[in-house]
Design a protein around this motif. Structure first.
Motif, short mmCIF file in Angstrom:
data_model
loop_
_atom_site.label_atom_id
_atom_site.label_comp_id
_atom_site.label_asym_id
_atom_site.label_seq_id
_atom_site.Cartn_x
_atom_site.Cartn_y
_atom_site.Cartn_z
N GLN A 155 11.91 12.50 -10.71
CA GLN A 155 13.09 11.63 -10.88
C GLN A 155 13.61 12.12 -10.53
OE1 GLN A 155 12.03 8.31 -10.13
NE2 GLN A 155 14.29 8.21 -9.29
N ALA A 156 14.51 12.84 -11.27
CA ALA A 156 15.80 13.89 -11.31
C ALA A 156 15.84 15.09 -9.53
CB ALA A 156 15.44 14.85 -12.38
N HIS A 157 15.12 14.54 -8.98
CA HIS A 157 15.70 14.98 -7.44
C HIS A 157 14.94 14.46 -6.71
CE1 HIS A 157 15.09 19.67 -8.49
NE2 HIS A 157 14.08 19.94 -8.71
N SER A 158 14.45 13.26 -7.44
CA SER A 158 14.42 11.91 -6.20
C SER A 158 15.93 11.22 -6.44
CB SER A 158 13.16 10.79 -6.22
OG SER A 158 13.26 9.72 -5.40
N ASP A 159 16.33 11.42 -7.23
CA ASP A 159 18.14 10.75 -7.85
C ASP A 159 19.19 11.73 -6.80
OD1 ASP A 159 16.64 8.88 -9.04
OD2 ASP A 159 16.89 10.10 -11.30
N GLN A 160 18.82 13.48 -7.18
CA GLN A 160 19.66 13.99 -6.55
C GLN A 160 19.68 13.64 -4.76
OE1 GLN A 160 18.00 17.60 -7.46
NE2 GLN A 160 19.75 18.16 -8.84
N MET A 161 17.66 13.63 -4.08
CA MET A 161 17.80 13.57 -2.67
C MET A 161 18.45 11.77 -2.61
SD MET A 161 14.36 14.32 -2.90
CE MET A 161 13.39 14.73 -1.30
N LEU A 162 18.85 11.16 -3.29
CA LEU A 162 19.84 10.14 -3.38
C LEU A 162 21.19 10.00 -2.46
CD1 LEU A 162 19.27 6.54 -2.39
CD2 LEU A 162 19.33 6.05 -4.43
N GLU A 163 21.52 10.69 -3.54
CA GLU A 163 23.09 10.84 -3.74
C GLU A 163 23.09 12.00 -2.42
OE1 GLU A 163 25.77 14.03 -6.08
OE2 GLU A 163 24.57 12.41 -7.22
N ILE A 164 22.25 12.92 -1.94
CA ILE A 164 22.91 13.32 -0.72
C ILE A 164 22.36 12.52 0.90
CG2 ILE A 164 21.67 15.37 0.99
CD1 ILE A 164 20.80 17.26 -2.34
N LEU A 165 21.39 11.98 0.45
CA LEU A 165 21.62 11.02 1.83
C LEU A 165 23.20 9.75 1.56
CD1 LEU A 165 18.05 9.92 2.22
CD2 LEU A 165 19.17 11.42 3.35
N GLN A 166 23.62 9.43 0.92
CA GLN A 166 24.45 8.82 0.66
C GLN A 166 25.45 9.66 1.61
OE1 GLN A 166 23.95 7.65 -3.39
NE2 GLN A 166 22.74 5.39 -3.11
N ALA A 167 25.75 10.72 1.03
CA ALA A 167 27.07 11.86 1.34
C ALA A 167 26.80 12.10 2.28
CB ALA A 167 26.67 12.69 0.40
N LEU A 168 25.75 12.30 3.08
CA LEU A 168 25.21 12.22 5.15
C LEU A 168 25.50 11.07 5.54
CD1 LEU A 168 21.84 14.18 4.61
CD2 LEU A 168 23.98 14.78 5.34
N ASN A 169 25.10 9.92 4.88
CA ASN A 169 25.48 8.83 5.79
C ASN A 169 27.30 8.39 5.10
OD1 ASN A 169 24.73 6.04 6.67
ND2 ASN A 169 25.87 5.33 4.67
N ASP A 170 27.88 9.01 4.89
CA ASP A 170 29.31 9.05 4.93
C ASP A 170 30.00 9.44 6.15
OD1 ASP A 170 29.60 7.01 2.67
OD2 ASP A 170 29.47 8.03 1.09
N CYS A 171 29.05 10.56 5.74
CA CYS A 171 29.63 12.13 6.90
C CYS A 171 29.07 11.47 7.87
CB CYS A 171 28.88 13.22 6.52
SG CYS A 171 29.92 14.25 5.40
N ILE A 172 28.41 10.83 8.22
CA ILE A 172 28.12 10.21 9.43
C ILE A 172 28.84 9.15 9.86
CG2 ILE A 172 26.11 9.05 10.69
CD1 ILE A 172 23.25 10.40 9.83
#
Length: 247
Positions: A155-172
């Motif tokens: 769960q901790a890693h899944s939460d990190q992955m969601l945060e990463i995706l959100q940041a990548l989305n901001d960059c896109i």
């Protein structure tokens, strides 16, 4: 030159990608520029680099390879549109890069900006996570006794992955990157990112870059099957086994 779609991105890339990890150690700026010119003349349109290059990684060569590519781009700005440029954010464990910390949403934003500055370009076509925050069975960690998946807090890693995706989305959305991908990851990593992307309407990982050659075939067939059915491009690094297979 033959070309293929880069997963679900719709981008056509040459089946041969120009790697750059030795630029700044084995190769000079002149060497790098000559290799880019030669590759383009042969129909190669795909160049891969990373913020941690040159390799072997060291504090004094961190970012040097991106700077060399940036120097070429600055001198050949009219050719930027002819190139699909890929780079990567370094994962944890290198003390001179963000204190050796994990990839986070904040580090994605700052690393993209730093890479753009070194590369002297306004956008990166494919931005990859060089390796996951959790320990993955790569870099010779796939041998028995080197890794235990039961120790992972999913769960901790899944939460990190969601945060990463959100940041990548901001960059896109900001036009800084076009697509995102993985490197040195696993079927679970691919599928968790895809699940999160679909659930939260975030960018889909379009590729994964893993080690694959005649001496290192651990991704066949299971991860390859995953890539085929999920339309994730498979980008093999070290296809000649670090030179062993070519003598």
């Amino acid at each position: 030159m033959n070309y293929s779609k880069l997963g679900s991105s719709g981008i056509n890339v040459s089946r041969v990608c120009l790697g750059s990890m030795t630029w700044g150690t084995q190769n000079t700026q002149r060497d790098a520029s000559e290799q880019i010119d030669f590759a383009l003349a042969q129909g190669v349109n795909f160049i891969d680099t990373a913020e941690m290059y040159a390799v072997p990684p060291a504090a004094d060569t961190y970012g040097k390879t991106e700077k060399m590519i940036g120097n070429w781009l600055a001198a050949n700005s009219s050719k930027r549109g002819d190139i699909i440029l890929a780079s990567k954010i370094a994962g944890n464990g290198l003390p001179w890069i963000r204190g050796g910390g994990d990839i986070t949403g904040e580090s994605i934003i700052t690393s993209v900006d730093a890479s753009l500055k070194r590369l002297k370009t306004d956008y990166i076509d494919l931005y990859q996570l060089h390796w996951p925050n959790r320990t993955s069975p790569h870099f010779a960690k796939h041998f028995p006794g080197r890794i235990s998946f039961t120790d992972v807090d999913r769960q901790a890693h899944s939460d990190q992955m969601l945060e990463i995706l959100q940041a990548l989305n901001d960059c896109i959305k900001a036009g800084k990157i076009r697509h995102c991908g993985l490197s040195d990851d696993t079927p679970w990593g691919i599928n968790e990112y895809l699940r999160l992307a679909e659930k939260h309407s975030l960018p889909k990982m379009v590729s994964i870059q893993n080690e694959f050659n005649l001496l290192h075939t651990k991704d066949w067939p299971y991860l390859i099957e995953n890539c085929v059915h999920q339309d994730v491009a498979y980008l093999p690094w070290s296809p000649l086994g670090g030179g062993v297979l070519s003598g």
